[in-house]
Design an enzyme around this catalytic site. Structure first.
Site, PDB file in Angstrom:
ATOM      1  N   ASP A 197      -7.931  -5.330   0.056  1.00  0.00           N
ATOM      2  CA  ASP A 197      -8.473  -6.136  -1.034  1.00  0.00           C
ATOM      3  C   ASP A 197      -8.077  -7.605  -0.975  1.00  0.00           C
ATOM      4  O   ASP A 197      -8.548  -8.404  -1.770  1.00  0.00           O
ATOM      5  CB  ASP A 197      -8.010  -5.562  -2.392  1.00  0.00           C
ATOM      6  CG  ASP A 197      -8.710  -4.259  -2.698  1.00  0.00           C
ATOM      7  OD1 ASP A 197      -9.895  -4.153  -2.358  1.00  0.00           O
ATOM      8  OD2 ASP A 197      -8.069  -3.357  -3.248  1.00  0.00           O
ATOM      9  N   HIS A 245       0.851  -1.190   0.000  1.00  0.00           N
ATOM     10  CA  HIS A 245       0.000   0.000   0.000  1.00  0.00           C
ATOM     11  C   HIS A 245       0.885   1.237   0.000  1.00  0.00           C
ATOM     12  O   HIS A 245       1.940   1.233   0.625  1.00  0.00           O
ATOM     13  CB  HIS A 245      -0.907   0.009   1.248  1.00  0.00           C
ATOM     14  CG  HIS A 245      -2.050   0.942   1.115  1.00  0.00           C
ATOM     15  ND1 HIS A 245      -1.943   2.279   1.385  1.00  0.00           N
ATOM     16  CD2 HIS A 245      -3.316   0.724   0.689  1.00  0.00           C
ATOM     17  CE1 HIS A 245      -3.113   2.845   1.139  1.00  0.00           C
ATOM     18  NE2 HIS A 245      -3.955   1.930   0.715  1.00  0.00           N
TER      19      HIS A 245
END
Ligand code: CMC
Length: 429
Positions: free
Chosen positions: A364, A306
């Protein structure tokens, strides 16, 4: 506070730049006068060190793995709140009183239906069109339906827009889903809460009874809460940038949906399932982890890493727990894809490459496994993300429009193309 910054490469040049502190997070250096003072731009591709605006909505501490909506830790909201209450919080800045919440729920309910003409737009799409293509197209088309409430300077118009788009996204998404299956569209039911209505529009058919499973409602509401906002991410920045030109808000949200679709962003939940399918078996994990580390191979571990979190994404931990719960309740706790995902996570978390680069599972990584267990096709996963994130986009769009400092977003560049040259006639080239 103001500091003097020496510009490297030119011993004479320096600039006096103010800096500001927010309520949380790093200070920012205000570079707005830099060009005027020194005729230089800042250079920050990907905006890793750039605060593009002031915002009061969401705070992330990527080192500590903290996510706050309007100051409230996302874990507390996930445990105690509902998606619709979180929508109110994000839009209005405070948790609602019981009356405010009930009025807000009613407002949302009055906007769930879709204009029948809009419904006909789906017939223009091929049956195998990706639902994100249909949803972004139909949301963009909404600007052709609501002229009478589209004055972006009018607070009431903005409010009606916010309620309308939050209410209609599940209806539009379900219509896209039904179109892809060739099933009849199911109208919204205003006696149901937001997540139950969503499930009913997706999965009920006129020929059969459909019982809404409480665990499915709980899981969907949780996933919606966890995806509701994430400060200045790619799609939210897209909405702000598109909206900064004064375009109508439906077009700005359609731009956000398009940005979300990419596999580096919201498209990752679909890509995770594709990847797990490719890996296929735990014995292949080492090979795929090696591929992810290989600079000459474009393969990446989807659902890992991320831009902001350099620690566990707090949302991923909550979703993994929900994944266990949903699969157990559905009697699918031996789901081979979930087992593969858990094993892959363990291997990656112990691998030096992932440890050094601080790559952890993100939001996700596990969400697709829940969606799949609930019966959603992989192509719908990113649409579910779009439904959830709509409130975040709208809240940021509202904040931008009402910010007295807001100007059209217009970055500059480091030009590396040819210097000025003269046109050469085609016969002489
Ligand atoms: N697998 C393998 N290597 C990776 C991964 C990954 N998933 N993610 C990052 N890296 C490496 C990358 O190659 C780079 O290595 P080096 O420094 O040697 O060049 C380093 O880690 C930093 O990565 P980056 O691409 O510069 O980082 P970024 O902040 O630009 O990208 C990211 C963040 C999320 C796009 C990226 O981690 C990624 O592509 N992850 C996979 C896709 C994904 O799961 N996206 C969902 C993000 S969370 C939800 C959302 O935003 O919608």
């Amino acid at each position: 506070m103001s500091n003097t910054y020496k510009l490297s490469g030119n011993s004479e040049a320096s600039a006096e730049l103010p800096s500001y502190s927010g309520t949380l997070g790093p200070d920012v250096v205000d570079v707005r006068s830099l060009y005027a003072q020194q005729d230089v731009f800042t250079f920050d591709p990907g905006f890793a060190s750039t605060a593009s605006c002031k915002s009061e909505i969401t705070f992330i501490d990527g080192k500590e793995g903290v996510l706050l909506y309007r100051g409230y830790p996302v874990e507390q909201l996930a445990n105690n709140s509902t998606y619709i209450e979180v929508c109110y919080l994000l839009l209005y800045g405070e948790l609602p009183t019981a009356t405010q919440l009930s009025n807000f729920e009613n407002d949302i309910r009055t906007h769930t239906m879709m204009n029948e003409t809009m419904l006909r737009l789906f017939n223009g799409f091929h049956h195998d069109a990706h639902p994100m293509a249909m949803v972004s197209g139909v949301v963009g088309s909404m600007s052709a339906f609501y002229h009478e409430t589209m004055d972006i300077q009018n607070p009431r118009h903005r409010e009606i827009f916010s309620h309308r788009i939050i209410a209609k996204l599940p209806t539009i998404a379900a219509a896209a889903y039904k179109h892809s299956l060739g099933q009849p569209f199911v109208y919204p039911r205003n006696d149901l809460d937001y997540s139950s209505n969503l499930l009913n529009m997706f999965f009920s058919v006129p020929a059969d009874d459909y019982e809404i499973d409480p665990i499915a409602v709980e899981a969907i509401d949780l996933l919606l809460i966890l995806h509701a906002d994430h400060e200045q991410n790619c799609s939210t920045s897209t909405v702000r940038l598109a909206g900064s030109s004064g375009t109508n808000p439906y077009s700005a949200i359609a731009a956000g949906i398009a940005a979300l679709w990419g596999p580096a962003h919201g498209g990752a939940n679909e890509a995770v399932l594709t990847m797990l399918g490719q890996i296929g078996n735990a014995k292949n994990i080492t090979e795929y982890v090696a591929k992810a580390k290989d600079k000459n191979d474009s393969f990446r571990l989807m659902g890992f890493g991320h831009r902001v979190y350099k620690n566990f994404d707090p949302r991923a931990t909550i979703i993994r727990d929900m994944c266990h719960k949903v699969l157990a309740k559905l009697g699918r706790d031996d789901d081979p894809l979930f087992e593969l995902a858990l094993e892959l996570e363990q291997v990656a978390l112990k691998d030096d490459y992932f440890v050094e680069k601080r790559l952890y599972p993100n939001v996700d990584f596990y969400s697709g496994i829940i969606y799949r267990a609930l019966g959603f096709q992989p192509s719908m996963f990113t649409v579910m993300f779009a439904i959830a994130r709509t409130v975040g986009w709208v809240s940021h769009w509202q904040e931008m429009i009402t910010d007295p400092e807001h100007r059209i977003g217009r970055p500059r560049q480091l030009y590396t193309g040819p210097k000025t040259r003269d046109y050469v006639d085609v016969a002489k080239r």
